[in-house]
Design a protein around this motif. Structure first.
Motif, PDB file in Angstrom:
ATOM      1  N   HIS A 147      20.343 -48.631 -74.873  1.00 59.53           N
ATOM      2  CA  HIS A 147      19.695 -47.360 -75.169  1.00 59.53           C
ATOM      3  C   HIS A 147      19.087 -47.413 -76.569  1.00 59.53           C
ATOM      4  CE1 HIS A 147      21.764 -45.578 -71.709  1.00 59.53           C
ATOM      5  NE2 HIS A 147      22.889 -46.109 -72.158  1.00 59.53           N
ATOM      6  N   GLY A 148      17.858 -46.960 -76.718  1.00 58.01           N
ATOM      7  CA  GLY A 148      17.218 -46.919 -78.024  1.00 58.01           C
ATOM      8  C   GLY A 148      16.961 -45.499 -78.462  1.00 58.01           C
ATOM      9  N   VAL A 149      17.314 -45.192 -79.710  1.00 58.02           N
ATOM     10  CA  VAL A 149      17.109 -43.857 -80.257  1.00 58.02           C
ATOM     11  C   VAL A 149      16.445 -43.992 -81.615  1.00 58.02           C
ATOM     12  CG1 VAL A 149      18.172 -41.679 -80.928  1.00 58.02           C
ATOM     13  CG2 VAL A 149      19.214 -43.062 -79.101  1.00 58.02           C
ATOM     14  N   ALA A 150      15.256 -43.423 -81.756  1.00 56.86           N
ATOM     15  CA  ALA A 150      14.599 -43.408 -83.061  1.00 56.86           C
ATOM     16  C   ALA A 150      15.366 -42.451 -83.968  1.00 56.86           C
ATOM     17  CB  ALA A 150      13.145 -42.969 -82.928  1.00 56.86           C
ATOM     18  N   CYS A 151      15.910 -42.969 -85.057  1.00 57.80           N
ATOM     19  CA  CYS A 151      16.748 -42.148 -85.933  1.00 57.80           C
ATOM     20  C   CYS A 151      16.779 -42.762 -87.324  1.00 57.80           C
ATOM     21  CB  CYS A 151      18.166 -42.038 -85.375  1.00 57.80           C
ATOM     22  SG  CYS A 151      19.329 -41.154 -86.438  1.00 57.80           S
ATOM     23  N   ASP A 152      16.434 -41.966 -88.318  1.00 57.91           N
ATOM     24  CA  ASP A 152      16.604 -42.367 -89.708  1.00 57.91           C
ATOM     25  C   ASP A 152      18.033 -42.019 -90.097  1.00 57.91           C
ATOM     26  OD1 ASP A 152      16.704 -42.630 -92.451  1.00 57.91           O
ATOM     27  OD2 ASP A 152      14.781 -41.656 -92.828  1.00 57.91           O
ATOM     28  N   ALA A 153      18.876 -43.026 -90.293  1.00 63.86           N
ATOM     29  CA  ALA A 153      20.295 -42.791 -90.558  1.00 63.86           C
ATOM     30  C   ALA A 153      20.544 -42.115 -91.901  1.00 63.86           C
ATOM     31  CB  ALA A 153      21.062 -44.102 -90.481  1.00 63.86           C
ATOM     32  N   GLY A 154      19.502 -41.972 -92.708  1.00 65.84           N
ATOM     33  CA  GLY A 154      19.648 -41.254 -93.971  1.00 65.84           C
ATOM     34  C   GLY A 154      19.237 -39.802 -93.882  1.00 65.84           C
ATOM     35  N   ASP A 155      18.866 -39.351 -92.687  1.00 63.41           N
ATOM     36  CA  ASP A 155      18.427 -37.974 -92.470  1.00 63.41           C
ATOM     37  C   ASP A 155      19.519 -37.216 -91.718  1.00 63.41           C
ATOM     38  OD1 ASP A 155      17.289 -35.664 -91.066  1.00 63.41           O
ATOM     39  OD2 ASP A 155      15.336 -36.415 -91.688  1.00 63.41           O
ATOM     40  N   PRO A 156      20.180 -36.250 -92.344  1.00 66.59           N
ATOM     41  CA  PRO A 156      21.291 -35.544 -91.692  1.00 66.59           C
ATOM     42  C   PRO A 156      20.913 -34.908 -90.360  1.00 66.59           C
ATOM     43  CG  PRO A 156      21.274 -35.056 -94.037  1.00 66.59           C
ATOM     44  CD  PRO A 156      20.004 -35.808 -93.739  1.00 66.59           C
ATOM     45  N   GLY A 157      19.721 -34.317 -90.277  1.00 66.27           N
ATOM     46  CA  GLY A 157      19.305 -33.686 -89.033  1.00 66.27           C
ATOM     47  C   GLY A 157      19.159 -34.677 -87.899  1.00 66.27           C
TER      48      GLY A 157
END
Length: 238
Positions: free
Chosen positions: A49-59
């Motif tokens: 599974h791929g999820v676009a996510c900036d791990a430094g962004d709390p939201g």
């Protein structure tokens, strides 16, 4: 029972190799990255599974966590060497930006992700964070961030180990097959890094992936709060 594994920064380099190793065990693997096209392509190639996510962004991290019912293994692999300007102190604004970038990429991504998914972890879960030999020498702001990662991990372990969750850092030495140096590594510098090892070879992404897989195995349940140095002897402890 099928395990659920989350690998931040899993679309390339060390993170990708770790995701591929767990996927080979038929785990349900989620990878994240900041570039949607890259995450989607990598997920398709690995069958995860791929999820676009900036791990430094709390939201964005909160939205990612909402997709998980439970979590057996968290690998904080997001991070790297910032391409921001030099931290030599000649420009204080640039110096501040460099430190902020390295702390966010290499420490806060792990802190935020782990805090967000903590309630999804159960007895038998593992938290693994990717550190660096740069924490031990000549690391500058990047090394300082990785050193802080180790200190945070020790505190995290004290909190989570009583609940049956292990927490460890893999401190990687020079690893081929990544874009860590952004194409700026000279042949001379590479030879020097290899010569510093005892076994006279560079590390591979599979070296780190196999170590991560071990730390999440039944044989590693009494290993927690540790920084494991995987560098071919380039930095030794006693």
């Amino acid at each position: 029972m099928t395990r659920t594994v989350l690998v931040t920064g899993g679309s390339s380099g060390i993170g990708r190799a770790i995701a591929e190793r767990f996927a080979a065990d038929q785990a349900e693997v989620f990878i994240t990255g900041r570039t949607p096209d890259t995450v989607e392509r990598t997920a398709k190639e690995l069958g995860v599974h791929g999820v676009a996510c900036d791990a430094g962004d709390p939201g964005q991290v909160t939205a990612l966590t909402a997709r998980l019912d439970g979590l057996d293994v968290l690998v904080n692999a997001a991070g790297g060497l910032s391409q921001a300007t030099s931290d030599d102190g000649s420009n204080l604004d640039a110096l501040l930006a460099q430190w902020h970038a390295h702390l966010e990429q290499n420490l806060l991504t792990a802190v935020l992700t782990t805090a967000s998914v903590q309630d999804r972890l159960t007895s038998g879960s593992s938290v693994i964070s990717i550190g660096s030999i740069g924490a031990e020498r000549r690391g500058g702001s990047y090394g300082a961030a990785k050193a802080a990662l180790g200190a945070w991990n020790a505190s995290l372990s004290a909190e989570l180990a009583p609940k049956g969750v292990t927490c460890n850092v893999i401190s990687a030495g020079f690893i081929d097959g990544t874009n860590f140096f952004h194409g700026q590594l000279s042949n001379e510098r590479r030879r020097t890094l290899v010569e510093e090892t005892h076994n006279k070879r560079s590390g591979t992404v599979d070296d780190i992936a196999q170590t991560a897989h071990f730390l999440a195995s039944p044989g590693a349940r009494h290993i927690t709060g540790q920084t494991l140095h995987v560098n071919g002897g380039a930095f030794t402890t006693r």
